[in-house]
Motif scaffolding. Sequence first.
Motif, PDB file in Angstrom:
ATOM      1  N   PRO A 260       0.812  -1.230   0.000  1.00  0.00           N
ATOM      2  CA  PRO A 260       0.000   0.000   0.000  1.00  0.00           C
ATOM      3  C   PRO A 260       0.843   1.277   0.000  1.00  0.00           C
ATOM      4  N   VAL A 261       1.969   1.260   0.721  1.00  0.00           N
ATOM      5  CA  VAL A 261       2.821   2.448   0.761  1.00  0.00           C
ATOM      6  C   VAL A 261       3.398   2.742  -0.615  1.00  0.00           C
ATOM      7  N   LEU A 262       3.888   1.715  -1.295  1.00  0.00           N
ATOM      8  CA  LEU A 262       4.434   1.915  -2.642  1.00  0.00           C
ATOM      9  C   LEU A 262       3.352   2.396  -3.615  1.00  0.00           C
ATOM     10  N   ALA A 263       2.149   1.839  -3.460  1.00  0.00           N
ATOM     11  CA  ALA A 263       1.042   2.273  -4.318  1.00  0.00           C
ATOM     12  C   ALA A 263       0.705   3.738  -4.069  1.00  0.00           C
ATOM     13  N   TRP A 264       0.735   4.144  -2.788  1.00  0.00           N
ATOM     14  CA  TRP A 264       0.445   5.541  -2.457  1.00  0.00           C
ATOM     15  C   TRP A 264       1.519   6.470  -3.019  1.00  0.00           C
ATOM     16  N   LEU A 265       2.792   6.084  -2.880  1.00  0.00           N
ATOM     17  CA  LEU A 265       3.881   6.897  -3.413  1.00  0.00           C
ATOM     18  C   LEU A 265       3.751   7.050  -4.925  1.00  0.00           C
ATOM     19  N   TYR A 266       3.358   5.975  -5.602  1.00  0.00           N
ATOM     20  CA  TYR A 266       3.244   5.993  -7.062  1.00  0.00           C
ATOM     21  C   TYR A 266       2.153   6.952  -7.525  1.00  0.00           C
ATOM     22  N   THR A 267       1.088   7.055  -6.744  1.00  0.00           N
ATOM     23  CA  THR A 267      -0.041   7.900  -7.142  1.00  0.00           C
ATOM     24  C   THR A 267       0.028   9.310  -6.548  1.00  0.00           C
ATOM     25  N   HIS A 268       1.067   9.597  -5.764  1.00  0.00           N
ATOM     26  CA  HIS A 268       1.195  10.925  -5.142  1.00  0.00           C
ATOM     27  C   HIS A 268       2.594  11.501  -5.391  1.00  0.00           C
ATOM     28  N   SER A 269       2.974  11.588  -6.639  1.00  0.00           N
ATOM     29  CA  SER A 269       4.285  12.145  -6.987  1.00  0.00           C
ATOM     30  C   SER A 269       4.334  13.625  -6.640  1.00  0.00           C
ATOM     31  N   MET A 270       5.482  14.071  -6.114  1.00  0.00           N
ATOM     32  CA  MET A 270       5.666  15.474  -5.739  1.00  0.00           C
ATOM     33  C   MET A 270       6.355  16.274  -6.837  1.00  0.00           C
ATOM     34  N   SER A 271       6.633  15.660  -7.972  1.00  0.00           N
ATOM     35  CA  SER A 271       7.388  16.313  -9.038  1.00  0.00           C
ATOM     36  C   SER A 271       6.467  16.906 -10.091  1.00  0.00           C
ATOM     37  N   PRO A 272       6.952  17.906 -10.835  1.00  0.00           N
ATOM     38  CA  PRO A 272       6.165  18.459 -11.943  1.00  0.00           C
ATOM     39  C   PRO A 272       5.812  17.374 -12.948  1.00  0.00           C
ATOM     40  N   VAL A 273       4.636  17.479 -13.527  1.00  0.00           N
ATOM     41  CA  VAL A 273       4.149  16.427 -14.427  1.00  0.00           C
ATOM     42  C   VAL A 273       5.095  16.205 -15.595  1.00  0.00           C
ATOM     43  N   ASP A 274       5.633  17.293 -16.161  1.00  0.00           N
ATOM     44  CA  ASP A 274       6.465  17.176 -17.362  1.00  0.00           C
ATOM     45  C   ASP A 274       7.961  17.159 -17.030  1.00  0.00           C
ATOM     46  N   ALA A 275       8.312  16.946 -15.763  1.00  0.00           N
ATOM     47  CA  ALA A 275       9.720  16.969 -15.365  1.00  0.00           C
ATOM     48  C   ALA A 275      10.452  15.722 -15.857  1.00  0.00           C
ATOM     49  N   GLU A 276      11.730  15.907 -16.148  1.00  0.00           N
ATOM     50  CA  GLU A 276      12.590  14.782 -16.538  1.00  0.00           C
ATOM     51  C   GLU A 276      13.557  14.505 -15.398  1.00  0.00           C
ATOM     52  N   ALA A 277      13.656  13.252 -14.994  1.00  0.00           N
ATOM     53  CA  ALA A 277      14.465  12.874 -13.843  1.00  0.00           C
ATOM     54  C   ALA A 277      15.932  13.229 -14.067  1.00  0.00           C
ATOM     55  N   PRO A 278      16.509  14.114 -13.231  1.00  0.00           N
ATOM     56  CA  PRO A 278      17.911  14.513 -13.408  1.00  0.00           C
ATOM     57  C   PRO A 278      18.890  13.360 -13.276  1.00  0.00           C
ATOM     58  N   TRP A 279      18.550  12.370 -12.439  1.00  0.00           N
ATOM     59  CA  TRP A 279      19.456  11.245 -12.222  1.00  0.00           C
ATOM     60  C   TRP A 279      18.910   9.936 -12.774  1.00  0.00           C
ATOM     61  N   GLY A 280      17.805  10.027 -13.491  1.00  0.00           N
ATOM     62  CA  GLY A 280      17.240   8.835 -14.112  1.00  0.00           C
ATOM     63  C   GLY A 280      16.449   7.942 -13.182  1.00  0.00           C
ATOM     64  N   MET A 281      16.257   8.347 -11.932  1.00  0.00           N
ATOM     65  CA  MET A 281      15.477   7.551 -10.991  1.00  0.00           C
ATOM     66  C   MET A 281      13.999   7.895 -11.156  1.00  0.00           C
ATOM     67  N   PRO A 282      13.092   6.935 -10.935  1.00  0.00           N
ATOM     68  CA  PRO A 282      11.657   7.235 -11.056  1.00  0.00           C
ATOM     69  C   PRO A 282      11.260   8.394 -10.146  1.00  0.00           C
ATOM     70  N   LEU A 283      10.544   9.362 -10.693  1.00  0.00           N
ATOM     71  CA  LEU A 283      10.199  10.560  -9.928  1.00  0.00           C
ATOM     72  C   LEU A 283       9.193  10.281  -8.811  1.00  0.00           C
ATOM     73  N   TRP A 284       8.482   9.161  -8.893  1.00  0.00           N
ATOM     74  CA  TRP A 284       7.552   8.834  -7.808  1.00  0.00           C
ATOM     75  C   TRP A 284       8.299   8.243  -6.613  1.00  0.00           C
ATOM     76  N   VAL A 285       9.530   7.801  -6.852  1.00  0.00           N
ATOM     77  CA  VAL A 285      10.358   7.285  -5.755  1.00  0.00           C
ATOM     78  C   VAL A 285      11.163   8.422  -5.128  1.00  0.00           C
ATOM     79  N   VAL A 286      11.871   9.175  -5.977  1.00  0.00           N
ATOM     80  CA  VAL A 286      12.653  10.335  -5.520  1.00  0.00           C
ATOM     81  C   VAL A 286      12.247  11.524  -6.373  1.00  0.00           C
ATOM     82  N   ASP A 287      11.769  12.584  -5.733  1.00  0.00           N
ATOM     83  CA  ASP A 287      11.210  13.707  -6.476  1.00  0.00           C
ATOM     84  C   ASP A 287      12.272  14.481  -7.264  1.00  0.00           C
ATOM     85  N   PHE A 288      11.790  15.323  -8.171  1.00  0.00           N
ATOM     86  CA  PHE A 288      12.658  16.077  -9.075  1.00  0.00           C
ATOM     87  C   PHE A 288      13.645  16.962  -8.316  1.00  0.00           C
ATOM     88  N   HIS A 289      13.167  17.672  -7.298  1.00  0.00           N
ATOM     89  CA  HIS A 289      14.043  18.582  -6.559  1.00  0.00           C
ATOM     90  C   HIS A 289      15.176  17.827  -5.886  1.00  0.00           C
TER      91      HIS A 289
END
Length: 429
Positions: A260-289
């Motif tokens: 459930p925690v992973l599902a919640w993180l996946y559906t509640h991303s803190m990053s801009p919708v059109d952002a590109e991951a600076p380090w290539g990590m999924p933005l729902w795991v680690v945010d853009f900033h």
Amino acid sequence: MAESEARAARGETAMTMTLPAAPRVMAALVGIAVPFLVFGRAVTAVLLIVALLCVFFLPQRDRCLASLVRQARTPVGIMVGVTLALWLPGVVFSLDPLRSVLVWTRMIFFIGAAALIWAAFVEDARMPALALRALLAGTAIVLAVSLVALFVAPEVLSFVRAKGWRAANAVLGLKGFASAAMLLVPVVLWSGVRLGGKWVSCAVAEALGLLVIIGVTISRSAIAGSIAMLIVAGVLVVWFRRQRRVTVLAGLAVGAVVIPVLAWLYTHSMSPVDAEAPWGMPLWVVDFHRQSIWKFTFDVAMDSPWFGHGINMINYVAGAFDRIPGYAYIFIPAHPHNWVLEVLAETGVVGLAPLVVLMAMMVARLAGDYLRTGDPAVLAATAVAIGYWVSGLFNFSFWSAWWQISFMVLVALCLSHGRRPVTTGIPRS
């Protein structure tokens, strides 16, 4: 086993009634120090300073010093000394040597203070028993204040922090404490088991309350640490028990929390919708900033890969206050939110390598001790260590004083309260 521990706890309750004033005061102050972070970091600092002053009035103060010397000669103790020594180039070559040496010196004091607390408790088994009751009582008070602030009157938080009765953002105000709450969860649960009786129900209720704080403040670093603690503790219990029923229950418990925690993180991303991951990590795991901060920190670290730019100096390097292109925030608002990258950038490979070795030695020793003894106190200490190092990959500065002290004091408290009575003063771990 639980019954024998409950009997031992009742015996300890009777014994603590005969404690002189200094040990009693010290144990109580150590017990409430971490929960009372809610009232302000200065409060915790004062409590621990007074607790340490009590050492001079302990009947066993000479034996405490002898225990410290013995611990300094253990492999972990020696590795602590090696790590501190290899951080010295991060002082000498610092952008601000005075600032760096103060933080380096403070680290020595913190380590010594935690070791002294451990030694005092090891030398008198009545003190940690009292500290556990103080911890549960203090946590109950803190939870009452925090939950009222979160759900009823946020002004309460300002009031208890001596800022008057005024409007406050309780969620933001308690976000930092959420990480301390994460570290408290395993210690609170173990305290209830160790004390037995009515304390078990109290501990379970408090653990749930602490999890509510973590959830309501949406502290992702605390959530990450909590998941890591649950997984590691589950694996260790399964490995030690080697029973199919325990394995199934542990797997279900971990799955019921992690999925459930992973599902919640996946559906509640803190990053801009059109952002590109600076380090290539999924933005729902680690945010853009955060990824932007990490990339900048790593690039800065590569400018001085061996000795770094100086302890606690990452936010003073060139470009730290530049704004991230297309984003409203700067690269380094205060610290990199990752202890590996922070230590690498500030002390270089020479400073990071021994710290990683020390961390691995510490966790391996704790896990090994639990698998050998099955001692729940060691399991709680292992969970605290895992939570600290994992959540530290996402949250505060590694050099943050209150964060380091929370970790050290809780581990010291756990390791001072094993099952076997201490009569010789020689630590068992």
